[in-house]
Write a protein that holds these residues in place. Structure first.
Motif, mmCIF file in Angstrom:
data_model
loop_
_atom_site.group_PDB
_atom_site.id
_atom_site.type_symbol
_atom_site.label_atom_id
_atom_site.label_comp_id
_atom_site.label_asym_id
_atom_site.label_seq_id
_atom_site.Cartn_x
_atom_site.Cartn_y
_atom_site.Cartn_z
ATOM 1 N N THR A 138 -18.993 -10.549 1.150
ATOM 2 C CA THR A 138 -18.969 -11.703 0.255
ATOM 3 C C THR A 138 -20.249 -12.546 0.346
ATOM 4 O O THR A 138 -20.440 -13.456 -0.456
ATOM 5 C CB THR A 138 -17.760 -12.604 0.564
ATOM 6 O OG1 THR A 138 -17.861 -13.060 1.922
ATOM 7 C CG2 THR A 138 -16.450 -11.848 0.366
ATOM 8 N N LYS A 173 -21.877 -15.671 -2.196
ATOM 9 C CA LYS A 173 -21.912 -17.055 -1.713
ATOM 10 C C LYS A 173 -23.340 -17.553 -1.522
ATOM 11 O O LYS A 173 -23.644 -18.703 -1.791
ATOM 12 C CB LYS A 173 -21.150 -17.188 -0.391
ATOM 13 C CG LYS A 173 -19.660 -17.002 -0.525
ATOM 14 C CD LYS A 173 -18.916 -17.344 0.757
ATOM 15 C CE LYS A 173 -19.454 -16.587 1.943
ATOM 16 N NZ LYS A 173 -18.694 -16.751 3.175
ATOM 17 N N ASN A 174 -24.204 -16.680 -1.024
ATOM 18 C CA ASN A 174 -25.573 -17.068 -0.676
ATOM 19 C C ASN A 174 -26.553 -15.977 -1.107
ATOM 20 O O ASN A 174 -27.033 -15.199 -0.280
ATOM 21 C CB ASN A 174 -25.683 -17.310 0.832
ATOM 22 C CG ASN A 174 -24.810 -18.452 1.298
ATOM 23 O OD1 ASN A 174 -24.976 -19.575 0.849
ATOM 24 N ND2 ASN A 174 -23.869 -18.167 2.180
#
Length: 163
Positions: A77, A81-82
Motif C-alpha cells: 500500500t 499512500k506515499n
C-alpha cells in the motif's frame, strides 16, 4: 540479528529470512564479499511470503520504501499512500544506471538530491511540517564490501545537517 548469528553465508541468510514467519512487512538487504566476489540481495518479507530483489544489470541494488518483487508488490500500500517512494527510486535509477562504475563520491552526489522536499532522497527536518510529516535522513552508511569497512556518518549524504 538472528540471521547474522545463524547464517554461514549470504545464500543461507536469504534462505533463513525467506522461511521466517512474519506478521509485518520489511525489506532486509544482505551483502557479502567472498573469494573476491561481491553479492547482494534484498529479501522482502511480508505475511504472504518472501520476495527477492537482485542487483540490476549495472550491479546496483536499488530500493526505496516500497516492495519491488512481484508478489509483495501486489499487496504493498506504500506507493498509493506515499508515491514519493516511486520518484526516489526513479531518480536513483536515472542518475546511477549510466554510471556502472560509480565511485563512493558519485553515489553520495546522486543520493544528495533534495528534489521533492520531505519526500527527497536526502531530507532534513522541517520544524514547520505537521508532526506526522516530519522526515529526516538520520545517517548515511557506506559499506565497503571489498575492504570490510563500514562507515556511518550522522545526517544525509549531502554532508550537512539542516534545521
Amino acid at each position: 540479528r538472528w540471521t547474522l548469528d545463524s547464517a554461514a553465508n549470504i545464500a543461507s541468510a536469504a534462505q533463513l529470512l525467506a522461511n521466517a514467519d512474519v506478521s509485518a512487512s520489511s525489506s532486509i538487504n544482505l551483502a557479502s564479499f567472498e573469494q573476491g566476489v561481491g553479492a547482494a540481495i534484498t529479501v522482502e518479507l511480508y505475511p504472504g511470503g518472501p520476495g527477492f530483489v537482485l542487483p540490476d544489470g549495472s550491479g546496483y541494488l536499488l530500493h526505496t520504501n516500497h516492495f519491488l518483487a512481484d508478489n509483495p508488490a501486489r499487496h504493498d500500500t506504500e506507493p498509493k499512500k506515499n508515491p514519493d517512494t516511486l520518484l526516489r527510486l526513479n531518480h536513483l535509477r536515472r542518475r546511477l544506471l549510466p554510471m556502472p562504475h560509480a565511485s563512493v563520491a558519485d553515489v553520495l552526489r546522486v543520493m544528495s538530491s533534495h528534489s521533492g522536499g520531505q519526500g527527497a532522497v536526502c531530507c532534513h527536518h522541517d520544524p514547520l511540517a505537521a508532526p506526522g510529516a516530519q522526515y529526516e535522513t538520520l545517517s548515511t552508511v557506506i559499506l565497503g564490501l571489498d575492504t570490510g569497512v563500514l562507515t556511518v556518518r550522522a545526517g544525509g549524504p549531502c554532508g550537512h545537517m539542516a534545521g
